[in-house]
Design a protein around this motif. Structure first.
Motif, mmCIF file in Angstrom:
data_model
loop_
_atom_site.group_PDB
_atom_site.id
_atom_site.type_symbol
_atom_site.label_atom_id
_atom_site.label_comp_id
_atom_site.label_asym_id
_atom_site.label_seq_id
_atom_site.Cartn_x
_atom_site.Cartn_y
_atom_site.Cartn_z
ATOM 1 N N UNK A 1 0.868 -1.184 0.054
ATOM 2 C CA UNK A 1 0.080 0.072 -0.185
ATOM 3 C C UNK A 1 0.951 1.193 0.092
ATOM 4 N N UNK A 2 0.123 2.212 -0.051
ATOM 5 C CA UNK A 2 0.929 3.815 -0.171
ATOM 6 C C UNK A 2 0.049 4.582 0.593
ATOM 7 N N UNK A 17 -4.756 15.693 6.222
ATOM 8 C CA UNK A 17 -5.569 14.417 5.522
ATOM 9 C C UNK A 17 -4.319 13.412 5.204
ATOM 10 N N UNK A 18 -4.799 12.092 5.913
ATOM 11 C CA UNK A 18 -4.083 10.969 5.324
ATOM 12 C C UNK A 18 -4.847 10.046 4.515
ATOM 13 N N UNK A 19 -4.184 9.358 3.610
ATOM 14 C CA UNK A 19 -5.186 8.437 2.829
ATOM 15 C C UNK A 19 -4.114 7.165 2.534
ATOM 16 N N UNK A 20 -4.800 6.088 2.244
ATOM 17 C CA UNK A 20 -4.057 4.875 1.938
ATOM 18 C C UNK A 20 -4.715 4.429 0.659
ATOM 19 N N UNK A 21 -3.806 3.893 -0.183
ATOM 20 C CA UNK A 21 -4.217 3.267 -1.512
ATOM 21 C C UNK A 21 -3.630 1.798 -1.357
ATOM 22 N N UNK A 35 -8.564 3.063 -3.546
ATOM 23 C CA UNK A 35 -7.850 4.270 -3.920
ATOM 24 C C UNK A 35 -8.118 5.414 -3.312
ATOM 25 N N UNK A 36 -6.896 5.894 -2.603
ATOM 26 C CA UNK A 36 -7.022 7.057 -1.656
ATOM 27 C C UNK A 36 -8.204 7.164 -0.550
ATOM 28 N N UNK A 37 -8.420 6.050 0.072
ATOM 29 C CA UNK A 37 -9.241 6.115 1.301
ATOM 30 C C UNK A 37 -8.738 6.835 2.201
ATOM 31 N N UNK A 38 -9.640 7.779 3.129
ATOM 32 C CA UNK A 38 -9.346 8.576 4.189
ATOM 33 C C UNK A 38 -9.075 7.519 5.308
ATOM 34 N N UNK A 106 -16.002 -2.076 3.830
ATOM 35 C CA UNK A 106 -15.504 -2.012 2.354
ATOM 36 C C UNK A 106 -15.545 -3.331 1.677
ATOM 37 N N UNK A 107 -16.317 -3.695 0.693
ATOM 38 C CA UNK A 107 -16.339 -4.825 0.096
ATOM 39 C C UNK A 107 -15.768 -4.773 -1.355
ATOM 40 N N UNK A 108 -15.132 -5.884 -1.976
ATOM 41 C CA UNK A 108 -14.496 -5.808 -3.253
ATOM 42 C C UNK A 108 -15.708 -6.151 -4.383
ATOM 43 N N UNK A 109 -15.854 -5.077 -5.178
ATOM 44 C CA UNK A 109 -16.854 -5.608 -6.262
ATOM 45 C C UNK A 109 -16.544 -6.290 -7.545
ATOM 46 N N UNK A 110 -15.190 -6.475 -7.531
ATOM 47 C CA UNK A 110 -14.490 -7.199 -8.773
ATOM 48 C C UNK A 110 -13.414 -6.316 -9.290
ATOM 49 N N UNK A 111 -13.312 -5.034 -8.805
ATOM 50 C CA UNK A 111 -12.457 -4.096 -9.616
ATOM 51 C C UNK A 111 -11.836 -3.378 -8.434
ATOM 52 N N UNK A 112 -12.690 -2.964 -7.322
ATOM 53 C CA UNK A 112 -12.193 -1.939 -6.496
ATOM 54 C C UNK A 112 -12.983 -2.151 -5.065
ATOM 55 N N UNK A 113 -12.320 -1.799 -4.068
ATOM 56 C CA UNK A 113 -13.201 -1.966 -2.805
ATOM 57 C C UNK A 113 -14.198 -0.510 -2.662
ATOM 58 N N UNK A 114 -15.568 -1.023 -2.190
ATOM 59 C CA UNK A 114 -16.483 0.194 -2.130
ATOM 60 C C UNK A 114 -17.117 -0.158 -0.696
ATOM 61 N N UNK A 115 -17.554 1.103 -0.176
ATOM 62 C CA UNK A 115 -18.314 0.913 1.116
ATOM 63 C C UNK A 115 -19.581 0.480 1.063
ATOM 64 N N UNK A 116 -20.041 -0.345 1.824
ATOM 65 C CA UNK A 116 -21.306 -0.863 2.036
ATOM 66 C C UNK A 116 -21.729 -0.119 3.187
ATOM 67 N N UNK A 117 -22.963 0.285 3.060
ATOM 68 C CA UNK A 117 -23.575 0.892 4.324
ATOM 69 C C UNK A 117 -24.701 0.140 4.837
#
Length: 117
Positions: A1-2, A17-21, A35-38, A106-117
């Motif tokens: 990660x970065x 602000x600090x983010x992680x990819x 990508x650039x998650x806070x 955060x769940x992986x949708x096949x391409x990227x992680x997205x937030x599930x509420x």
């Protein structure tokens, strides 16, 4: 990660602000999956002497045992702290803070992680 750090230089409007990819190896390249998650976000506004309002958000990322599309889910535990600074009756600077907590996934949708509420 970065990890990427951003810092504002404004005294009346402090900001950081600090983010992680995150990446996974894909053949001879890296594929970005987050990508650039806070992980920390801080900001506010004040009169540069005492009175102001600030918000600080700290996110802790925890790998889950649960998987979505063959990738581990990421549990995000957030602590949100709101602080108000003010001049008290003695003319001294004082502050009040209130923290709230929330958990998201955060769940992986096949391409990227997205937030599930």
């Amino acid at each position: 990660g970065i990890r990427v750090y951003h810092y504002g230089r404004s005294k009346p409007n402090p900001y950081s602000n600090k983010t992680i990819s995150l990446f996974v190896k894909s053949g001879n390249t890296l594929k970005k999956v987050l990508s650039h998650y806070d992980v920390q976000d801080y900001g506010g506004e004040w009169d540069t002497t005492c009175a102001g309002e600030f918000t600080n958000i700290d996110n802790t990322l925890i790998m889950s045992k649960e998987k979505t599309n063959s990738y581990h889910d990421i549990i995000v535990k957030s602590k949100i702290t709101k602080t108000k600074t003010f001049e008290d009756e003695k003319g001294e600077c004082d502050e009040e803070s209130k923290a709230t907590f929330k958990t998201t996934v955060l769940k992986f949708n096949g391409e990227t992680y997205i937030e599930k509420k």
